[in-house]
Design an enzyme around this catalytic site. Structure first.
Site, PDB file in Angstrom:
ATOM      1  N   ASN A  62      29.773  -1.305  -8.205  1.00  0.00           N
ATOM      2  CA  ASN A  62      29.969  -2.009  -9.484  1.00  0.00           C
ATOM      3  C   ASN A  62      31.416  -2.490  -9.614  1.00  0.00           C
ATOM      4  O   ASN A  62      32.357  -1.867  -9.116  1.00  0.00           O
ATOM      5  CB  ASN A  62      29.510  -1.183 -10.693  1.00  0.00           C
ATOM      6  N   GLU A  64      33.804  -3.940 -12.592  1.00  0.00           N
ATOM      7  CA  GLU A  64      33.863  -4.142 -14.045  1.00  0.00           C
ATOM      8  C   GLU A  64      34.927  -5.166 -14.428  1.00  0.00           C
ATOM      9  O   GLU A  64      35.717  -5.630 -13.604  1.00  0.00           O
ATOM     10  CB  GLU A  64      34.118  -2.791 -14.723  1.00  0.00           C
ATOM     11  N   CYS A  73      26.757  -5.006 -11.492  1.00  0.00           N
ATOM     12  CA  CYS A  73      26.152  -3.753 -11.024  1.00  0.00           C
ATOM     13  C   CYS A  73      26.189  -3.673  -9.497  1.00  0.00           C
ATOM     14  O   CYS A  73      26.164  -4.697  -8.794  1.00  0.00           O
ATOM     15  CB  CYS A  73      24.703  -3.650 -11.475  1.00  0.00           C
ATOM     16  N   GLU A  75      23.869  -2.608  -7.390  1.00  0.00           N
ATOM     17  CA  GLU A  75      22.644  -3.032  -6.697  1.00  0.00           C
ATOM     18  C   GLU A  75      22.619  -4.542  -6.502  1.00  0.00           C
ATOM     19  O   GLU A  75      22.326  -5.047  -5.411  1.00  0.00           O
ATOM     20  CB  GLU A  75      21.408  -2.615  -7.508  1.00  0.00           C
ATOM     21  N   CYS A 112      19.459   0.105 -13.594  1.00  0.00           N
ATOM     22  CA  CYS A 112      19.292  -0.427 -14.943  1.00  0.00           C
ATOM     23  C   CYS A 112      18.153  -1.450 -14.952  1.00  0.00           C
ATOM     24  O   CYS A 112      17.670  -1.892 -13.894  1.00  0.00           O
ATOM     25  CB  CYS A 112      20.590  -1.065 -15.433  1.00  0.00           C
ATOM     26  N   CYS A 115      18.756  -4.700 -12.963  1.00  0.00           N
ATOM     27  CA  CYS A 115      18.680  -4.507 -11.503  1.00  0.00           C
ATOM     28  C   CYS A 115      17.248  -4.272 -11.053  1.00  0.00           C
ATOM     29  O   CYS A 115      16.833  -4.745  -9.991  1.00  0.00           O
ATOM     30  CB  CYS A 115      19.580  -3.358 -11.063  1.00  0.00           C
TER      31      CYS A 115
HETATM   32  N1  THU Z   1      25.804   0.165 -13.288  1.00  0.00           N
HETATM   33  C1  THU Z   1      25.427  -0.186 -12.027  1.00  0.00           C
HETATM   34  O1  THU Z   1      26.254  -0.566 -11.200  1.00  0.00           O
HETATM   35  N2  THU Z   1      24.114  -0.110 -11.715  1.00  0.00           N
HETATM   36  C2  THU Z   1      23.137   0.323 -12.567  1.00  0.00           C
HETATM   37  O2  THU Z   1      21.963   0.247 -12.249  1.00  0.00           O
HETATM   38  C3  THU Z   1      23.519   0.942 -13.838  1.00  0.00           C
HETATM   39  C4  THU Z   1      24.874   0.585 -14.323  1.00  0.00           C
HETATM   40  C5  THU Z   1      27.215   0.076 -13.647  1.00  0.00           C
HETATM   41  C6  THU Z   1      27.526  -1.042 -14.600  1.00  0.00           C
HETATM   42  C7  THU Z   1      28.784  -0.527 -15.266  1.00  0.00           C
HETATM   43  O3  THU Z   1      29.900  -0.901 -14.461  1.00  0.00           O
HETATM   44  C8  THU Z   1      28.647   0.993 -15.212  1.00  0.00           C
HETATM   45  O4  THU Z   1      27.638   1.255 -14.269  1.00  0.00           O
HETATM   46  C9  THU Z   1      28.263   1.618 -16.544  1.00  0.00           C
HETATM   47  O5  THU Z   1      27.145   1.023 -17.071  1.00  0.00           O
END
Ligand code: THU
Length: 161
Positions: A62, A64, A73, A75, A112, A115
């Site tokens: 991820n 940000e 994300c 994935e 999530c 994804c």
């Molecule tokens: N995140 C992911 O990378 N993948 C997911 O399936 C769930 C959430 C990341 C996004 C964000 O940077 C952090 O986790 C908190 O939500």
């Protein structure tokens, strides 16, 4: 009136010993990707590693942003990286791990909704199952044979034709 029930099946492993050698390698790559995450805002580090049908391994983590909704994300980063590198490879398996100091993560982290939808589309276009290996912090591992098991009653391209 009818009540309909949808069941999902997945396998829970107590540790990585029950994985095949190639799946162990993939999980290790996902852990590596977790360390590559840029997550200063949530402190929630997610790593994904996928394996293509031809055995290539691609990582994603991820990434940000101070403008929170722009966060990428792990994935979807891995899928975009794989498609950039290899065109439209068939993806056999993706391992996903997460790490944070803020929560227990006693269960494996599941993708999530966004994804799941993207992984589901990947599975649809390649016409073969994309296995998921999910790891939590206490070593427990969940294995789902197909993304479809994570997306009951999925919205897909058939609604648009
Ligand atoms: N995140 C992911 O990378 N993948 C997911 O399936 C769930 C959430 C990341 C996004 C964000 O940077 C952090 O986790 C908190 O939500």
């Amino acid at each position: 009136m009818k009540t309909k029930t949808i069941e999902t099946t997945f396998v829970e492993l107590e540790g990585e010993n029950d994985l095949s050698d190639e799946d162990k390698v993939l999980l290790e790559q996902a852990r590596k990707a977790t360390k590559e995450a840029y997550a200063p805002y949530s402190s929630f580090h997610v790593g994904a590693a996928l394996r293509t049908k031809h055995g290539a391994v691609v990582r994603g983590s991820n990434f940000e942003n101070a403008s929170y909704p722009l966060c990428l994300c792990a994935e979807r980063s891995a899928i975009a990286a794989a498609r950039s590198a290899y065109g439209s490879p068939k993806i056999d398996c993706m391992a996903i791990t997460a790490s944070t100091d803020k929560a227990e993560l006693s269960n494996p982290v599941t993708p999530c909704g966004a994804c799941r939808q993207v992984l589901f589309e990947v599975e649809q276009i390649q016409g073969s199952p994309l296995k998921l290996i999910l790891e939590g912090k206490n070593g427990k591992i969940w294995v789902l044979k197909t993304v479809s098991d994570l997306v009951p009653l999925a919205f897909d391209g058939t609604f648009l034709r």
